[in-house]
Design a protein around this motif. Structure first.
Motif, PDB file in Angstrom:
ATOM      1  N   GLN A  87       0.828  -1.215   0.000  1.00 19.89           N
ATOM      2  CA  GLN A  87       0.000   0.000   0.000  1.00 19.89           C
ATOM      3  C   GLN A  87       0.860   1.261   0.000  1.00 19.89           C
ATOM      4  O   GLN A  87       0.536   2.255  -0.660  1.00 19.89           O
ATOM      5  N   ALA A  88       1.974   1.228   0.741  1.00 21.65           N
ATOM      6  CA  ALA A  88       2.890   2.380   0.741  1.00 21.65           C
ATOM      7  C   ALA A  88       3.483   2.597  -0.646  1.00 21.65           C
ATOM      8  O   ALA A  88       3.671   3.733  -1.092  1.00 21.65           O
ATOM      9  N   LEU A  89       3.746   1.490  -1.355  1.00 16.30           N
ATOM     10  CA  LEU A  89       4.265   1.599  -2.725  1.00 16.30           C
ATOM     11  C   LEU A  89       3.209   2.201  -3.648  1.00 16.30           C
ATOM     12  O   LEU A  89       3.507   3.074  -4.481  1.00 16.30           O
ATOM     13  N   LEU A  90       1.964   1.755  -3.495  1.00 13.85           N
ATOM     14  CA  LEU A  90       0.895   2.281  -4.352  1.00 13.85           C
ATOM     15  C   LEU A  90       0.623   3.760  -4.071  1.00 13.85           C
ATOM     16  O   LEU A  90       0.252   4.506  -4.967  1.00 13.85           O
ATOM     17  N   MET A  95       9.481   3.674  -3.085  1.00 11.86           N
ATOM     18  CA  MET A  95       9.634   3.307  -4.496  1.00 11.86           C
ATOM     19  C   MET A  95       9.862   1.818  -4.684  1.00 11.86           C
ATOM     20  O   MET A  95      10.039   1.360  -5.815  1.00 11.86           O
ATOM     21  N   GLY A  96       9.863   1.050  -3.595  1.00  9.62           N
ATOM     22  CA  GLY A  96      10.017  -0.387  -3.719  1.00  9.62           C
ATOM     23  C   GLY A  96      10.168  -1.014  -2.348  1.00  9.62           C
ATOM     24  O   GLY A  96      10.278  -0.314  -1.336  1.00  9.62           O
ATOM     25  N   TYR A  97      10.149  -2.329  -2.322  1.00 11.65           N
ATOM     26  CA  TYR A  97      10.348  -3.016  -1.040  1.00 11.65           C
ATOM     27  C   TYR A  97      10.925  -4.400  -1.300  1.00 11.65           C
ATOM     28  O   TYR A  97      10.803  -4.968  -2.393  1.00 11.65           O
ATOM     29  N   TYR A 119      10.665  -5.754  -5.058  1.00 13.77           N
ATOM     30  CA  TYR A 119       9.651  -5.145  -5.910  1.00 13.77           C
ATOM     31  C   TYR A 119       9.944  -3.647  -6.017  1.00 13.77           C
ATOM     32  O   TYR A 119      10.220  -2.992  -5.014  1.00 13.77           O
ATOM     33  N   ALA A 120       9.872  -3.117  -7.246  1.00 16.52           N
ATOM     34  CA  ALA A 120      10.171  -1.695  -7.451  1.00 16.52           C
ATOM     35  C   ALA A 120       9.159  -1.099  -8.411  1.00 16.52           C
ATOM     36  O   ALA A 120       8.544  -1.810  -9.218  1.00 16.52           O
ATOM     37  N   ASN A 121       8.983   0.210  -8.315  1.00 18.78           N
ATOM     38  CA  ASN A 121       8.038   0.932  -9.174  1.00 18.78           C
ATOM     39  C   ASN A 121       8.685   1.148 -10.552  1.00 18.78           C
ATOM     40  O   ASN A 121       9.528   2.036 -10.715  1.00 18.78           O
TER      41      ASN A 121
END
Length: 377
Positions: A87-90, A95-97, A119-121
């Motif tokens: 959710q923080a990424l969305l 910018m990723g986790y 995972y990255a944007n």
């Protein structure tokens, strides 16, 4: 001497147009100072990321410490809930986790192959690259330490374990962009487009004004002097970028200075010819700005340095060569950064020469026709 006086007279006429002077001389000067400023840091650093830790072992905490020490990423959220990180990424907060799964250390002790997903944007390629590189470096360092301890536990010395883990030492080195900076990559190419667009708009505005005021006639010699007058500010702006801006900003430059001068010598006249043709066709002082102002971004994408030309539609792969910036950018990068010889970029210079010949011939032909029409009246 008569032609020199004619050239000076047209140059005075050009410099008396404040709008044209602002575009031909003022705009390149301002772009030269302010455009590189946005890329001064060259690389993206401390990209906000999240770390999902579902394993409570000391090894997981070590991974977190190494991630926090990375200059590329900045873990701002540490949680055991992957949905919270997603959710923080969305929301754009990170910018990723990376996800450290449960039983991470237990599987490691059992010598199982472990995977830590990152995972990255992808909508932001530069930030995404830093997220992946940052986690890969941090986790890779911890992984190397674990492997070395395992080899030493098997009876190898520290040197033997180091040699066993990495028998071949590699040191990657970027040849033509040593800092691997974004500014060195993009500004060196965009500078040629800035030269083209400012000269196109200023030249088209000047010629459009002549047409608007009914002063477009005069014959071949007069138009030849006008085209040369348009070239002079373009050459000065080109020397300003290649001879000072690139040096001042520390961008790769000067690999083949004589070749770069040869490129400017054919690039600027090609743009001047296009500017005169556009101004002639529009025949309106302000219309040139309205038409050309929005062409910069498409020309960046078809120039072949931000997007591979092979990925363009077939029609665009041909049409993009009608813009002098396409051949100019390719030739400039090869001459200024890669040290290519003039012979190696001869096809690009020949194409710019062809555009110059075609454009100037068309303008002189139009100027001759107007002169005949004026005499007939």
């Amino acid at each position: 001497m008569a032609f020199l006086r004619l050239l000076l007279a047209q140059l005075r006429c050009l410099l008396s147009d404040k709008g044209a002077v602002l575009l031909l001389l003022g705009a390149p000067l301002l772009y030269g100072f302010f455009y590189p400023w946005f890329y001064a840091t060259e690389v993206v650093q401390r990209v906000p990321v999240a770390l999902v830790v579902q394993d409570s072992s000391a090894l997981s905490r070590q991974l977190l410490r190494f991630a926090q020490a990375s200059p590329r990423i900045d873990p701002q959220l540490v949680t055991a809930d992957e949905d919270q990180a997603r959710q923080a990424l969305l929301r754009g907060e990170v910018m990723g986790y990376a996800l450290i799964p449960s039983d991470f250390k237990r599987d490691l002790l059992r010598a199982r192959n472990l995977t830590v997903p990152v995972y990255a944007n992808g909508a932001y390629p530069l930030a995404s690259k830093q997220v992946q590189y940052g986690f890969a470096e941090a986790f890779g360092t911890v992984s190397a330490g674990v492997e070395l301890r395992r080899l030493q536990a098997g009876g190898q010395s520290a040197l033997q374990a180091s040699a066993s883990r990495a028998p071949l030492q590699l040191q990657p080195l970027a040849l033509f962009n040593p800092t691997e900076g974004y500014g060195s990559f993009v500004v060196s190419a965009v500078a040629i487009l800035i030269l083209q667009q400012t000269l196109l708009m200023g030249g088209a505005l000047f010629v459009g004004t002549l047409r608007e005021q009914g002063h477009a006639g005069g014959g071949v010699r007069l138009w030849l002097a006008r085209l040369l007058a348009l070239c002079l500010p373009g050459w000065l702006a080109g020397l300003f970028y290649m001879g000072w801006i690139f040096i001042w900003q520390g961008y790769p430059h000067g690999a083949n200075p004589l070749g770069a001068l040869a490129m400017l010598a054919v690039f600027v006249p090609a743009v001047a010819g296009c500017a005169a043709l556009i101004g002639w066709a529009l025949a309106d002082r302000e219309r040139a700005l309205q038409v050309l102002l929005f062409t910069s971004l498409p020309l960046v994408f078809v120039a072949g340095f931000t997007w591979p030309a092979e990925g363009l539609p077939p029609a665009l792969q041909w049409l993009r060569w009608l813009a002098p910036s396409t051949a100019g950018i390719q030739a400039s990068l090869r001459l200024n950064q890669m040290g290519a010889s003039v012979a190696q970029v001869a096809p690009l210079l020949a194409w710019l020469g062809g555009l110059t010949l075609a454009g100037w011939t068309a303008v002189l032909w139009l100027g001759r026709g107007s002169s005949a029409a004026a005499r007939a009246r």
